[in-house]
Scaffold this motif. Structure first.
Motif, PDB file in Angstrom:
ATOM      1  N   THR A  30      27.192 -29.056 -29.900  1.00 43.93           N
ATOM      2  CA  THR A  30      25.807 -28.767 -29.541  1.00 43.93           C
ATOM      3  C   THR A  30      25.775 -27.410 -28.860  1.00 43.93           C
ATOM      4  N   LEU A  31      25.096 -26.479 -29.492  1.00 47.39           N
ATOM      5  CA  LEU A  31      24.959 -25.141 -28.927  1.00 47.39           C
ATOM      6  C   LEU A  31      23.614 -25.066 -28.218  1.00 47.39           C
ATOM      7  N   THR A  32      23.630 -24.591 -26.984  1.00 46.11           N
ATOM      8  CA  THR A  32      22.422 -24.569 -26.172  1.00 46.11           C
ATOM      9  C   THR A  32      22.006 -23.128 -25.883  1.00 46.11           C
ATOM     10  N   ALA A  33      20.739 -22.841 -26.164  1.00 46.14           N
ATOM     11  CA  ALA A  33      20.204 -21.509 -25.899  1.00 46.14           C
ATOM     12  C   ALA A  33      20.374 -21.168 -24.426  1.00 46.14           C
ATOM     13  N   GLN A  34      20.696 -19.925 -24.163  1.00 44.15           N
ATOM     14  CA  GLN A  34      20.843 -19.380 -22.815  1.00 44.15           C
ATOM     15  C   GLN A  34      22.079 -19.869 -22.064  1.00 44.15           C
ATOM     16  N   SER A  35      22.831 -20.857 -22.620  1.00 40.87           N
ATOM     17  CA  SER A  35      23.998 -21.315 -21.876  1.00 40.87           C
ATOM     18  C   SER A  35      25.286 -21.369 -22.689  1.00 40.87           C
ATOM     19  N   THR A  36      25.195 -21.485 -24.018  1.00 42.72           N
ATOM     20  CA  THR A  36      26.415 -21.512 -24.828  1.00 42.72           C
ATOM     21  C   THR A  36      26.832 -20.092 -25.164  1.00 42.72           C
ATOM     22  N   LEU A  37      28.035 -19.736 -24.761  1.00 40.78           N
ATOM     23  CA  LEU A  37      28.598 -18.435 -25.097  1.00 40.78           C
ATOM     24  C   LEU A  37      29.054 -18.468 -26.550  1.00 40.78           C
TER      25      LEU A  37
END
Length: 125
Positions: A30-37
């Motif tokens: 799960t890739l999260t906007a603003q937090s996953t590099l």
């Protein structure tokens, strides 16, 4: 059978057909906007998954501009995204023009860009 188990038993009591479908397992599912590099491994995994789809469609592996992406060394570039989109399109995926336009020096590669490609890969698996 389903899930991430490495084995599966199917009991047969008569002649039957069995189909096995395998899906790419991605790092950081799960890739999260603003937090996953965004990492080199995200690109490498997509390249591998797309080349697998290309092989299924009797296409050669794609010739990537930077064949080896190194964590901490290789910067994500527009060309990397463009090539993923093109290679996937040639394997039956969406047209590269269906994605957000990336502009060199202006567009930051985001979690949503990687997620869009992962979704397109999953749709073809």
């Amino acid at each position: 059978c389903s899930g991430t188990a490495t084995t599966c038993m199917v009991t047969m009591t008569a002649n039957q057909s069995v189909t096995a479908t395998f899906s790419q397992v991605f790092t950081d599912p799960t890739l999260t906007a603003q937090s996953t590099l965004i990492k080199a491994v995200h690109f490498s995994e997509l390249r591998s998954a797309i080349n697998t789809l290309r092989a299924v469609n009797s296409l050669a592996a794609f010739g990537w501009t930077d064949p080896t992406l190194t964590a901490g060394t290789t910067s994500a570039k527009k060309v990397h995204m463009d090539e993923l989109r093109q290679a996937l399109n040639e394997a039956g995926g969406p047209s590269p023009s269906s994605y957000e336009t990336l502009v060199v020096g202006q567009t930051t590669i985001k979690a949503s860009h990687i997620s869009d490609l992962r979704d397109a890969v999953r749709a073809l698996e």
